[in-house]
Write an enzyme that holds these catalytic residues in place. Structure first.
Site, PDB file in Angstrom:
ATOM      1  N   ASP A   1       6.248  -3.197  -1.972  1.00 52.21           N
ATOM      2  CA  ASP A   1       6.967  -4.477  -1.988  1.00 52.21           C
ATOM      3  C   ASP A   1       7.194  -4.987  -0.558  1.00 52.21           C
ATOM      4  OD1 ASP A   1       8.337  -6.597  -3.083  1.00 52.21           O
ATOM      5  OD2 ASP A   1       9.810  -5.382  -4.141  1.00 52.21           O
TER       6      ASP A   1
ATOM      7  N   ASP B   1       7.840 -12.594  -9.903  1.00 49.67           N
ATOM      8  CA  ASP B   1       9.046 -12.037 -10.533  1.00 49.67           C
ATOM      9  C   ASP B   1       9.392 -12.815 -11.786  1.00 49.67           C
ATOM     10  OD1 ASP B   1       9.469  -9.995  -8.815  1.00 49.67           O
ATOM     11  OD2 ASP B   1      11.004 -10.991  -7.620  1.00 49.67           O
TER      12      ASP B   1
HETATM   13  C1  DGJ Z   1      11.093  -7.711  -5.712  1.00 50.96           C
HETATM   14  C2  DGJ Z   1      10.019  -7.405  -6.710  1.00 50.96           C
HETATM   15  O1  DGJ Z   1       9.234  -8.523  -6.920  1.00 50.96           O
HETATM   16  C3  DGJ Z   1      10.661  -6.921  -7.997  1.00 50.96           C
HETATM   17  O2  DGJ Z   1       9.678  -6.688  -8.965  1.00 50.96           O
HETATM   18  C4  DGJ Z   1      11.444  -5.659  -7.714  1.00 50.96           C
HETATM   19  O3  DGJ Z   1      10.558  -4.637  -7.324  1.00 50.96           O
HETATM   20  C5  DGJ Z   1      12.470  -5.930  -6.624  1.00 50.96           C
HETATM   21  N1  DGJ Z   1      11.869  -6.517  -5.467  1.00 50.96           N
HETATM   22  C6  DGJ Z   1      13.175  -4.667  -6.239  1.00 50.96           C
HETATM   23  O4  DGJ Z   1      14.013  -4.839  -5.187  1.00 50.96           O
END
Ligand code: DGJ
Length: 731
Positions: free
Chosen positions: A479, A541
């Site tokens: 991430d 997301d």
């Molecule tokens: C952002 C990501 O896009 C989410 O899927 C998740 O992993 C969060 N970060 C966790 O902090």
């Protein structure tokens, strides 16, 4: 195929349907003659050279040739400062402050196959039979600098890749202010420019604008390719549709600040340049050093934008993504993020993993919150060791328990970041990226590690290697949740990306069995550069099925379904609060790299039964979806419906998804979806119910039954409906 006429210095790069022709102009620089649909090779294209008549007016021309002015010519890698006033491909500054350059042709080198770029990701060939490369050498003797322009043409793909490399052969430093990966001059501007724009939770929405005289561009100066503008544009003719007509696609194999710039000049000619964003960029090229631009990719089609997309998809699937996972079907995963956020412990995770196994999932992914003192997003990034309060047996103990239950284990990291509240920050505050004696901006309560520093890169590789080696981890979600601010030096963003690539190269080489998925608050770094190291990306997301129609449709312009993480999540949706049926959420997510992201410990038996059925369905169709050819049939950007289709290479199997956004009153009896990509002469069985020939389905289409007209008080909403058709060739 590359044809070269050494006496007239003409170069013709030709693929199955495309030709790219350029020559050396009379001033020794590189001119462009043609780019477009394939034309036959000729000994010489001299009859197209036609020296334009320089008009009267305020035109700069060459001292001894009043008829020669660069602004009248299409060029390959133009400069600013002499007789061309358009935006250039490059700009160099010598120590005396001069920004004039005159790169003169010195020679060429042709070779079979394709070379990789030092320190940078690029597409590749597996055999020299797949295509040829041409390197043109140019030199500016005043600057004591050489410029190498490399072109590769794939024989059976309508793809040209380009890059530029500067070599400083002098002793003085040359400042590079601009070094684009390529320039392409086109003779007219009868195009629309399509780009993919958005923001967090609505990444890569399709935008379309008619080219106008003047400059139009998209860019990123966020330190990442960004959710806001994707490094990908298409120029299409106004009459071009998904399935008919001419279009040209451009992208970069790069994940940092970029510029995609299109200028239409006073002669209605179009210049496309693409590369590292020159805004706030400067690179000091010392004597003896060289500077390599990222790779640019140009794709041509005269068979509609869907065909153009398919060329990108195939190139990325087959000759950009590398490693063990390239040709393997990807596991169906379940991720705990939206189910638990930071609130979990070992028992809960093991219980979820066991249930996941029973339902048919193949990979359990533990997301954020497993390390340091991480109970919320204010702490511990950088401390990549397990939180023993939540996980008393560490990651090793947890992973072993999960794997013992018969399901793979995956883990979340955000390696490029550091929390102020962390042991790493206490030890190494100097590792934070930022201008000294200035307040540093925060993003999601965190700072960025300065990946231009070797010690930082080594720390990341070492600590991650420890975690990867100690436990049976077969998947990593990588991430990255904030953009760059307080950037120290103008070369920093590029050095950062080079540092990131170095880390990824080391880790992916050392742990080839790990399936890496890249993520940047969802799709904030969905680009060809990241795909080289990590074959799949968390698309967004936003898992709301209806917004996903737009996100996945837009993303598919450049990127294949197998690269797009697509999950079924809870309702009301955590981003939009919308409620859609489990069926619709599944039907949208199966057109991607399928997974779930909700609390399966809360499922009732009906839900469990349905989920099992959906997982089974994906497994049966996974090969088709992940490796088939994708067709966009109807666009959610243009109306109330979306329709997608995948067809296997034998054209014996296909899957069609049809989605209605809002219920329509009195839709009539003519609702149908017209299919593509089938074999006209084959007969197909549809949903095990009825049979039809390919030509019928691709012309008459599938006619839908009338929707219900009368509803009771308890009727489910008729909004957000989906229908899936499975086609199998009748034997
Ligand atoms: C952002 C990501 O896009 C989410 O899927 C998740 O992993 C969060 N970060 C966790 O902090």
């Amino acid at each position: 195929m590359i044809y070269i006429n050494e006496s007239t210095l003409e170069f013709h790069l030709q693929s199955s349907n495309m030709s790219y022709i350029f020559n050396i102009m009379k001033n020794g620089q590189l001119g462009n003659l043609y780019f477009g649909k394939k034309i036959r090779n000729r000994e010489s294209f001299k009859h197209f050279f036609n020296q334009p008549e320089v008009g009267i007016g305020i035109i700069a021309h060459h001292e001894n040739d009043p008829g020669f002015s660069l602004e009248y010519y299409k060029q390959e890698y133009p400069s600013y400062g002499t007789t061309d006033f358009r935006k250039p491909a490059f700009q160099l500054e010598s120590e005396d402050g001069s920004r004039i350059a005159d790169f003169i042709y010195k020679g060429f080198r042709v070779y079979r196959g394709k070379n990789s770029l030092k320190g940078l990701p690029s597409t590749y060939m597996e055999s020299v039979e797949e295509g040829d490369s041409l390197e043109i050498e140019l030199e500016d003797t005043t600057l004591n600098c050489k410029l190498f322009l490399t072109y590769t043409v794939y024989k059976d793909r309508d793809v040209i890749t380009r890059n530029a490399r500067f070599e400083n052969h002098g002793e003085e430093c040359i400042d590079i202010h601009r070094a684009m990966s390529f320039a392409l001059d086109l003779p007219d501007y009868n195009y629309e420019m399509i780009h993919l724009s958005g923001a967090w939770a609505r990444e890569r929405f399709i935008k379309n604008r008619k080219l106008e005289v003047g400059c139009q561009y998209i860019d990123s100066s966020r330190g990442a390719s960004s959710a806001h503008q994707n490094p990908f544009i298409i120029l299409k003719r106004p009459e071009t549709t998904e399935h008919v007509g001419e279009s040209i696609g451009f992208t970069l194999v790069y994940s940092g600040n970029f510029l995609a710039h299109v200028e239409v000049d006073h002669f209605d000619a179009t210049r496309v340049t693409m590369g590292i964003n020159p805004f706030d960029f400067k690179w000091e090229l010392k004597g003896g050093e060289s500077f390599q631009t990222p790779e640019g990719i140009i794709v041509y089609s005269d068979r509609g934008m869907n065909d153009l997309s398919q060329t990108f998809h195939k190139l990325f699937k087959e000759r950009l993504v590398r490693g063990e996972w390239r040709d393997k079907e990807r596991p169906i995963l379940i991720n705990n993020w939206e189910a638990t956020y930071f609130d979990f412990d070992e028992d809960k995770i093991v219980a979820m993993a066991s249930k996941a196994k029973d339902l048919g999932f193949e990979l359990f992914v533990l997301d954020d919150g497993w390390f340091g003192k991480r109970v919320d997003d204010k702490t511990s990034l950088g401390d990549w060791f397990p939180n023993l309060e939540k996980l008393p047996n560490g990651i090793k103990g947890l992973a072993e328990k999960v794997v013992d239950r018969g399901i793979r284990f995956g883990l979340w990291f955000e390696p490029e970041m550091i929390s102020k509240n962390s042991e790493l920050y206490e030890k190494h505050p100097e590792w934070v990226l930022g201008v000294k004696n200035r307040k540093l901006s925060m993003g999601r309560n965190q700072y960025i590690l300065d990946l231009s520093k070797k010690e930082v890169r080594d720390y990341i590789v070492d600590i991650l290697s420890e975690r990867f080696s100690e436990a049976p981890i077969s998947y990593v979600k990588w991430d990255m949740n904030r953009n760059m601010t307080e950037i120290t030096y103008q070369d920093l963003p590029h050095k950062y990306i080079l540092g990131l690539y170095e880390i990824l190269e080391k880790l992916t080489t050392k742990f080839p069995h790990i399936l890496f998925e890249s993520c940047a608050s969802g799709g904030g770094r969905f680009d060809a550069g990241m795909l080289y190291y990590m074959p799949q990306v968390w698309t967004s997301d936003d898992t709301d099925a209806i917004v996903r129609l737009n996100i996945q449709h837009g993303t598919s312009l450049g990127y294949p379904l197998i690269s797009m993480g697509a999950h079924v999540s809870d309702i009301p949706n955590h981003q939009t609060a919308r409620k859609t049926s489990l069926k619709t959420r599944n039907d949208v997510a199966v057109f991607g790299n399928f997974g779930y992201e909700l609390n399966l410990l809360e499922f009732d038996s009906r839900m469990e039964k349905d989920v099992k059925k959906y997982l089974e369905f994906y497994k049966i169709n996974r090969k088709l979806i992940q490796f088939g050819d994708f067709y966009r049939l109807e666009s959610p950007f243009e109306g109330n419906t979306a329709a997608w289709m995948v067809v296997n290479s034998e054209r014996s199997e296909a899957l069609v998804g049809y989605f209605t956004i809002l219920a329509e009153p009195n839709p009539g009896y003519n609702r149908k979806v017209v299919l593509k990509g089938l074999d006209s002469n084959k007969k197909y069985l549809i949903n095990d119910k009825f049979e039809a020939y390919g030509d019928e389905l691709m012309n008459m289409g599938i006619i839908f039954p009338q929707p219900e007209r009368y509803f009771s008080k308890d009727s489910e909403t008729q909004d957000f409906k989906s229908k899936i058709f499975k086609l199998k060739e009748c034997k």
